[in-house]
Enzyme design. Structure first.
Site, mmCIF file in Angstrom:
data_model
loop_
_atom_site.group_PDB
_atom_site.id
_atom_site.type_symbol
_atom_site.label_atom_id
_atom_site.label_comp_id
_atom_site.label_asym_id
_atom_site.label_seq_id
_atom_site.Cartn_x
_atom_site.Cartn_y
_atom_site.Cartn_z
ATOM 1 N N HIS A 70 -14.386 -1.984 -3.494
ATOM 2 C CA HIS A 70 -14.439 -0.627 -4.051
ATOM 3 C C HIS A 70 -14.114 -0.669 -5.529
ATOM 4 O O HIS A 70 -12.984 -0.940 -5.926
ATOM 5 C CB HIS A 70 -13.461 0.301 -3.330
ATOM 6 C CG HIS A 70 -13.624 1.741 -3.712
ATOM 7 N ND1 HIS A 70 -14.753 2.461 -3.413
ATOM 8 C CD2 HIS A 70 -12.816 2.601 -4.384
ATOM 9 C CE1 HIS A 70 -14.632 3.706 -3.863
ATOM 10 N NE2 HIS A 70 -13.465 3.801 -4.473
ATOM 11 N N HIS A 72 -15.005 1.345 -9.450
ATOM 12 C CA HIS A 72 -15.632 2.265 -10.394
ATOM 13 C C HIS A 72 -15.501 1.575 -11.749
ATOM 14 O O HIS A 72 -14.447 1.640 -12.393
ATOM 15 C CB HIS A 72 -14.918 3.610 -10.430
ATOM 16 C CG HIS A 72 -14.850 4.316 -9.106
ATOM 17 N ND1 HIS A 72 -15.961 4.825 -8.480
ATOM 18 C CD2 HIS A 72 -13.803 4.619 -8.295
ATOM 19 C CE1 HIS A 72 -15.602 5.404 -7.339
ATOM 20 N NE2 HIS A 72 -14.294 5.286 -7.212
ATOM 21 N N ARG A 93 -7.699 12.845 -13.227
ATOM 22 C CA ARG A 93 -9.147 13.003 -13.123
ATOM 23 C C ARG A 93 -9.740 13.598 -14.392
ATOM 24 O O ARG A 93 -10.866 13.253 -14.783
ATOM 25 C CB ARG A 93 -9.505 13.867 -11.907
ATOM 26 C CG ARG A 93 -10.985 13.871 -11.594
ATOM 27 C CD ARG A 93 -11.299 14.587 -10.309
ATOM 28 N NE ARG A 93 -11.141 16.026 -10.432
ATOM 29 C CZ ARG A 93 -11.702 16.915 -9.603
ATOM 30 N NH1 ARG A 93 -12.428 16.497 -8.582
ATOM 31 N NH2 ARG A 93 -11.520 18.201 -9.767
ATOM 32 N N TYR A 132 -21.566 6.823 -9.175
ATOM 33 C CA TYR A 132 -21.999 8.218 -9.187
ATOM 34 C C TYR A 132 -22.300 8.749 -10.588
ATOM 35 O O TYR A 132 -22.620 9.925 -10.758
ATOM 36 C CB TYR A 132 -20.969 9.128 -8.505
ATOM 37 C CG TYR A 132 -19.563 9.023 -9.031
ATOM 38 C CD1 TYR A 132 -19.155 9.722 -10.152
ATOM 39 C CD2 TYR A 132 -18.612 8.231 -8.378
ATOM 40 C CE1 TYR A 132 -17.865 9.640 -10.631
ATOM 41 C CE2 TYR A 132 -17.322 8.145 -8.847
ATOM 42 C CZ TYR A 132 -16.951 8.851 -9.965
ATOM 43 O OH TYR A 132 -15.658 8.763 -10.442
ATOM 44 N N HIS A 220 -19.735 10.738 -1.706
ATOM 45 C CA HIS A 220 -18.533 10.724 -2.539
ATOM 46 C C HIS A 220 -17.313 11.131 -1.729
ATOM 47 O O HIS A 220 -16.287 10.438 -1.748
ATOM 48 C CB HIS A 220 -18.679 11.637 -3.757
ATOM 49 C CG HIS A 220 -17.444 11.612 -4.612
ATOM 50 N ND1 HIS A 220 -16.355 12.446 -4.395
ATOM 51 C CD2 HIS A 220 -17.100 10.818 -5.652
ATOM 52 C CE1 HIS A 220 -15.408 12.159 -5.274
ATOM 53 N NE2 HIS A 220 -15.827 11.176 -6.049
ATOM 54 N N ARG A 223 -15.502 16.743 0.275
ATOM 55 C CA ARG A 223 -15.472 17.908 -0.610
ATOM 56 C C ARG A 223 -16.673 17.952 -1.557
ATOM 57 O O ARG A 223 -16.997 19.002 -2.101
ATOM 58 C CB ARG A 223 -14.170 17.943 -1.415
ATOM 59 C CG ARG A 223 -14.034 16.873 -2.482
ATOM 60 C CD ARG A 223 -12.751 17.038 -3.297
ATOM 61 N NE ARG A 223 -12.711 16.097 -4.416
ATOM 62 C CZ ARG A 223 -12.269 14.854 -4.361
ATOM 63 N NH1 ARG A 223 -11.802 14.401 -3.203
ATOM 64 N NH2 ARG A 223 -12.274 14.073 -5.413
ATOM 65 N N HIS A 247 -15.296 8.102 0.231
ATOM 66 C CA HIS A 247 -13.882 8.397 -0.018
ATOM 67 C C HIS A 247 -13.397 9.318 1.104
ATOM 68 O O HIS A 247 -14.023 10.351 1.369
ATOM 69 C CB HIS A 247 -13.703 9.150 -1.342
ATOM 70 C CG HIS A 247 -13.949 8.326 -2.569
ATOM 71 N ND1 HIS A 247 -14.681 8.792 -3.632
ATOM 72 C CD2 HIS A 247 -13.543 7.088 -2.921
ATOM 73 C CE1 HIS A 247 -14.717 7.881 -4.589
ATOM 74 N NE2 HIS A 247 -14.038 6.828 -4.176
ATOM 75 N N GLU A 250 -8.201 10.979 0.599
ATOM 76 C CA GLU A 250 -7.353 10.376 -0.432
ATOM 77 C C GLU A 250 -6.223 11.321 -0.813
ATOM 78 O O GLU A 250 -5.125 10.880 -1.154
ATOM 79 C CB GLU A 250 -8.197 10.037 -1.660
ATOM 80 C CG GLU A 250 -7.419 9.348 -2.775
ATOM 81 C CD GLU A 250 -8.283 8.975 -3.958
ATOM 82 O OE1 GLU A 250 -7.741 8.347 -4.885
ATOM 83 O OE2 GLU A 250 -9.480 9.305 -3.963
ATOM 84 N N HIS A 284 -9.754 4.449 1.135
ATOM 85 C CA HIS A 284 -8.417 5.044 1.021
ATOM 86 C C HIS A 284 -7.877 5.424 2.401
ATOM 87 O O HIS A 284 -6.927 4.819 2.881
ATOM 88 C CB HIS A 284 -8.373 6.247 0.070
ATOM 89 C CG HIS A 284 -8.799 5.939 -1.319
ATOM 90 N ND1 HIS A 284 -8.202 4.949 -2.065
ATOM 91 C CD2 HIS A 284 -9.774 6.479 -2.100
ATOM 92 C CE1 HIS A 284 -8.789 4.883 -3.245
ATOM 93 N NE2 HIS A 284 -9.747 5.790 -3.282
ATOM 94 N N ASP A 335 -10.649 -0.371 -7.133
ATOM 95 C CA ASP A 335 -10.892 1.040 -7.395
ATOM 96 C C ASP A 335 -10.881 1.382 -8.888
ATOM 97 O O ASP A 335 -11.833 1.139 -9.605
ATOM 98 C CB ASP A 335 -9.870 1.870 -6.621
ATOM 99 C CG ASP A 335 -10.206 3.368 -6.607
ATOM 100 O OD1 ASP A 335 -11.243 3.748 -7.173
ATOM 101 O OD2 ASP A 335 -9.432 4.147 -6.046
#
Length: 463
Positions: A70, A72, A93, A132, A220, A223, A247, A250, A284, A335
Site C-alpha cells: 500500500h 501513495h 489531509r 487516485y 477509495h 465514504r 481503505h 481507517e 487499515h 502508505d
C-alpha cells in the site's frame, strides 16, 4: 526518461547468486546457490560453503523480495512537513491536498521515480500503488486520460521495481444517502471520474509497459464511492482476475457516517455489494466490530496493515491478531511514507499488538516475514513471487548481519535479527528479475537517491 518510455532492458539470460544465508521455508540455510534465467529462479541449492565460480556473493541474510502492498507515492513529499503542531487525520489531509494540487505528470514521474528507488534501497521489489490522482487541477482530463498512471508505471520501470497500479475509483466527498454522496471539493476534483462506469472506461485503457507492471482496481473507501457504484468496481476487477483494494474503517468517523446512512458498518456494506473475497485487500481495517472481523476472515479477504502510518496519523491500532485468527492473510504497506521500511512495518505490527495486549509473541519472525514477502506479493497480484524456490520470480533482497544493529546474534536467528533489529539501512542488495537493482547499498540507475528525492520535492513545492 519520459513517462511513456519503454520498460527497462530484459533480464539477463542467466545469473547465479550465492547467498551466505538464505531464508527458505521458514529456516535460515547457510551457503545457498540461487540460479536464475529469464527473470525466474531456476534452481536453489543449499549447503555450499563458498561461492561457486561465476556466482555473485550476497553477504548477509537473503530473503524473498519485500512487497509494499500500500503506497501513495506523492505522500513522500509530506515527510517532516506534517510533524509541526498537533491535529488529526483530517487536518493532515488538508496538507496532503496542497501537495496533490501541484503535481503534473512530469513532476509526478520525477517524484515517484525517486520514491520507488528509495523502496528498492529498502529491499522492496514490488509496490501496490493506490492511485487516485488522475486528472489535472479542476478535474479536466489530460490529453492522455491516464497520463498520471502511466507516469507512475514508467517511474517504477526506471527505478527497477515491479508495480501494480491500483487504479482507484473516487466519486464522492462523503456519504449523503444510500444512493449518492457529497460533491467532490475543489481539491478532490482531480480524483474523480463522475461515475463508476466512466472510471472503468478510463482504467480499461491503461497500458502497462513491459512485464513488470500490472493493473488492479481500488475503491477509495465506503465514504468516497456510493453504495450503488461499488459492484461495478468489484465486477471490473473480477472480470480481469485483478486485485481489488479498499481503505476500510481507517477512522471512526467513516463508521459513524456509514451506520447513519446505511444502517450497517462499512465492512457489512462491502460484503453486501460483493466486494469482499480472496482477491480483495482491505487496507487499515483499524476500527472493526467483532462481526466485521468474522466477515473479513470467512470471506478470505486480505488485510494490509500500515503501522507506521497508522501511528503517525494517530489512527489507532488495528485488530491484526484477531484478523489473522479469523482467516484473513495479513500483508504490510508504508502508505504515507512517514518511513519506507518494511522491516519496521513487520516489527511494528507485533510491537503494537504487545502494547495493546501487554503480552508478547503474537507472531513469529517467520510469520512476519511472510506478511512482508509472500502474502504482500499475492495481495498486489504477483503470486509467482514471494519465495526462494525454483519457478518463482527471481526477486530477493539481502539484509546485512554485520552492522551495528544486526551484529552479534547467531546466523540461525537471522530472521529474528532482520525483523526485530534491522532497518531499511541494513539492506545490502536488491535483485529484481535476476538483475541487481541495488548492489552494496547503491542503486544502480539512480545512484544518488537522496538528491533525486530532494530535487523532486523542492521542484514540486515551488509550483
Amino acid at each position: 526518461m519520459t513517462p511513456d518510455a519503454p520498460a527497462p532492458d530484459a533480464p539477463p539470460p542467466e545469473a547465479v547468486y550465492w547467498a551466505e544465508y538464505a531464508w527458505i521455508g521458514g529456516t535460515v540455510e547457510p551457503g545457498t546457490v540461487i540460479g536464475t534465467a529469464g527473470g525466474r529462479i531456476t534452481a536453489v541449492r543449499t549447503g555450499e560453503p563458498a561461492p561457486p565460480p561465476g556466482a555473485e556473493p550476497l553477504r548477509g541474510l537473503t530473503v524473498p523480495g519485500l512487497a509494499n502492498a500500500h503506497s501513495h507515492a506523492f505522500h513522500r513529499a509530506l515527510r517532516g512537513t506534517v510533524q509541526i503542531g498537533s491535529g488529526t487525520f483530517w487536518t493532515w489531509r488538508q496538507v496532503m491536498y496542497s501537495v496533490a494540487d501541484r503535481l503534473t505528470p512530469d513532476s509526478y514521474f520525477a517524484l515517484a521515480r525517486a520514491v520507488y528507488a528509495e523502496m528498492a534501497l529498502a529491499g522492496i521489489t514490488a509496490v501496490g500503488e493506490f492511485h487516485y490522482l488522475h486528472h489535472a487541477p479542476g478535474g479536466t482530463p489530460y490529453e492522455d486520460p491516464n497520463a498520471m498512471g502511466h507516469a507512475l508505471m514508467a517511474a517504477a520501470a526506471e527505478a527497477g521495481i515491479r508495480i501494480t497500479l491500483l487504479d482507484t475509483c473516487y466519486l464522492a466527498s462523503g456519504l449523503l444517502s444510500a444512493r449518492r454522496g457529497g460533491a467532490l471539493d475543489r481539491h478532490q476534483l482531480r480524483f474523480g471520474d463522475g461515475s463508476a462506469a466512466a472510471w472503468a472506461e478510463r482504467a480499461a485503457a491503461l497500458r502497462p509497459p513491459g512485464d513488470r507492471a500490472r493493473v488492479g482496481a481500488a475503491i477509495h473507501s465506503a465514504r468516497a464511492v456510493p453504495a450503488a457504484e461499488l459492484a461495478a468496481v468489484a465486477d471490473w476487477a473480477r472480470e480481469r482476475d485483478a486485485p481489488l483494494h479498499v481503505h476500510l474503517s481507517e477512522q471512526p468517523a467513516e463508521n459513524d457516517a456509514c451506520l447513519a446512512v446505511h444502517g450497517r458498518t462499512p465492512t457489512r456494506l462491502l460484503a453486501d455489494h460483493g466486494v469482499l473475497g480472496p482477491r480483495t485487500t482491505a487496507v487499515h481495517a483499524t476500527h472493526l466490530t467483532d462481526a466485521d472481523i468474522v466477515l473479513l476472515g470467512d470471506s478470505g479477504t486480505r488485510v494490509c496493515m500500515c503501522p507506521t502510518t497508522e501511528r503517525d496519523l494517530a489512527d489507532g491500532i488495528g485488530p491484526a491478531a484477531a484478523l489473522m485468527r479469523a482467516g484473513s492473510p495479513l500483508c504490510l504497506g508504508s502508505d504515507s511514507h512517514a518511513v519506507i521500511d518494511l522491516l519496521e512495518e513487520a516489527r511494528a505490527m507485533e510491537l503494537d499488538e504487545r502494547l495493546r495486549t501487554r503480552a508478547r509473541g503474537h507472531w513469529t519472525a517467520s510469520q512476519l516475514l511472510r506478511a512482508a514477502t509472500e502474502f504482500g506479493q499475492a495481495a498486489i497480484g504477483w503470486p509467482e513471487a514471494g519465495r526462494l524456490e525454483a519457478g518463482r520470480l527471481a526477486d530477493f533482497a539481502t539484509v546485512a548481519l554485520d552492522t551495528v544493529r544486526t551484529a552479534g546474534p547467531p546466523p540461525r536467528l537471522g530472521a529474528e535479527t532482520a525483523v526485530f533489529a534491522a532497518t531499511a539501512a541494513d539492506v545490502r542488495h536488491t535483485v529484481v528479475g535476476g538483475r541487481h537493482v541495488v548492489r552494496d547499498g547503491v542503486h544502480r540507475s539512480v545512484p544518488d537517491v537522496p538528491a533525486a528525492l530532494a530535487e523532486a520535492i523542492q521542484q514540486g513545492a515551488a509550483r
